[in-house]
Design an enzyme around this catalytic site. Structure first.
Site, PDB file in Angstrom:
ATOM      1  N   SER A 139      10.663  11.549  50.391  1.00 44.86           N
ATOM      2  CA  SER A 139       9.220  11.413  50.599  1.00 44.86           C
ATOM      3  C   SER A 139       8.497  12.373  49.677  1.00 44.86           C
ATOM      4  O   SER A 139       9.059  13.403  49.271  1.00 44.86           O
ATOM      5  CB  SER A 139       8.872  11.755  52.062  1.00 44.86           C
ATOM      6  OG  SER A 139       7.483  11.900  52.242  1.00 44.86           O
ATOM      7  N   TYR A 152       8.293  17.331  59.293  1.00 43.35           N
ATOM      8  CA  TYR A 152       8.642  16.270  58.343  1.00 43.35           C
ATOM      9  C   TYR A 152       8.740  16.828  56.925  1.00 43.35           C
ATOM     10  O   TYR A 152       9.717  16.541  56.204  1.00 43.35           O
ATOM     11  CB  TYR A 152       7.595  15.158  58.415  1.00 43.35           C
ATOM     12  CG  TYR A 152       8.000  13.883  57.706  1.00 43.35           C
ATOM     13  CD1 TYR A 152       8.953  13.033  58.258  1.00 43.35           C
ATOM     14  CD2 TYR A 152       7.425  13.521  56.487  1.00 43.35           C
ATOM     15  CE1 TYR A 152       9.333  11.860  57.614  1.00 43.35           C
ATOM     16  CE2 TYR A 152       7.792  12.352  55.846  1.00 43.35           C
ATOM     17  CZ  TYR A 152       8.742  11.520  56.406  1.00 43.35           C
ATOM     18  OH  TYR A 152       9.119  10.368  55.755  1.00 43.35           O
TER      19      TYR A 152
END
Length: 250
Positions: A139, A152
């Site tokens: 990501s 995250y």
């Protein structure tokens, strides 16, 4: 045309979203696909729809023993393993650090980071036998800080480092390891982000997100020799150039 005939892929988080799309895409190119997820019903339904080249294996990647057992079943059932797709992950619960729940924060680490490590470690002997490839879903959060996403961002940064370490250790043994940073994808995760209302990503229009099928296509492309230049790092689908490389746009 990508040809994955006689290849076998083990895909985590395969009950929906990117994982489901990847299983369907790789199967369409001839691969045997093993759908791994904690819930049984969805992966069994998807496997039945794909056909005899698909196998559903309930597996919690936070448990090394479950992962190891699932990899062993994969090898016995399909006589090998060529492709590992580390897709399982979560962004919930979205929360600022000061209001976060330490237990829930740690559970994200168990899934997003330790789950990837478990799969890499357990699959390594099989991938070495077949000169296989491990693809870790990454990501932009791996290199960028976002409010409410400390769990995250931290775990994706760690997965990027894990990708680099595995590449350094295994490249000379014929095992490829590469990350894929798809950008924002139209999945349930984006619904959670949108509902949270936290940070600019939650404000994006739904049309800004790419379909999960595009990610599946990129994963299929990353298994090929054409993608070797990206081994040991993250291949980003955000750029127009890389979308063209995959064949998503002209």
């Amino acid at each position: 045309m990508i040809d994955l005939t006689e290849k076998t892929a083990f895909i985590t988080g395969a009950s929906r979203g990117i994982g489901e799309a990847t299983a369907r895409k790789l199967a369409s190119y001839g691969a045997n696909v093993v759908l791994a997820a904690r819930g049984r019903a969805d992966i069994e339904r998807i496997a039945a729809e794909i056909g005899p080249r698909a196998l559903a294996l309930p597996c919690d990647v936070t448990s090394y023993e479950q992962v190891k057992a699932a990899i062993e079943v994969t090898q016995r059932h399909f006589c090998g393993l060529n492709i590992l797709v580390n897709n399982a992950g979560t962004i919930d619960p979205i929360s600022r650090i000061d209001s976060s729940d330490p237990v829930a924060w740690g559970q994200v680490v168990d899934l997003n980071l330790k789950g990837v490590y478990h799969c890499l470690q357990a699959a390594y002997p099989a991938l070495k036998e077949t000169s296989g490839v491990a693809i870790n879903i990454s990501s932009g959060a791996a290199t960028g800080a976002l409010e409410g996403w400390s769990h995250y961002c931290a775990t994706k940064a760690a997965v990027l480092s894990l990708t680099r370490c595995a590449h350094k250790e295994w490249a000379d043994q014929g095992v490829r390891v590469v990350g894929l940073s798809p950008g924002t994808v139209a999945t349930e995760m984006q619904q959670s982000i949108r509902t949270s209302g936290v940070n600019p990503v939650s404000q994006l229009d739904w049309s800004a997100h790419i379909p999960p099928e595009w990610v599946g296509e990129a994963i299929a492309w990353l298994t090929t020799e054409a993608a070797r230049a990206y081994d040991g790092g993250d291949f980003s689908l955000k750029s127009e150039e890389n979308k063209r490389l995959v064949g998503l746009i002209e």
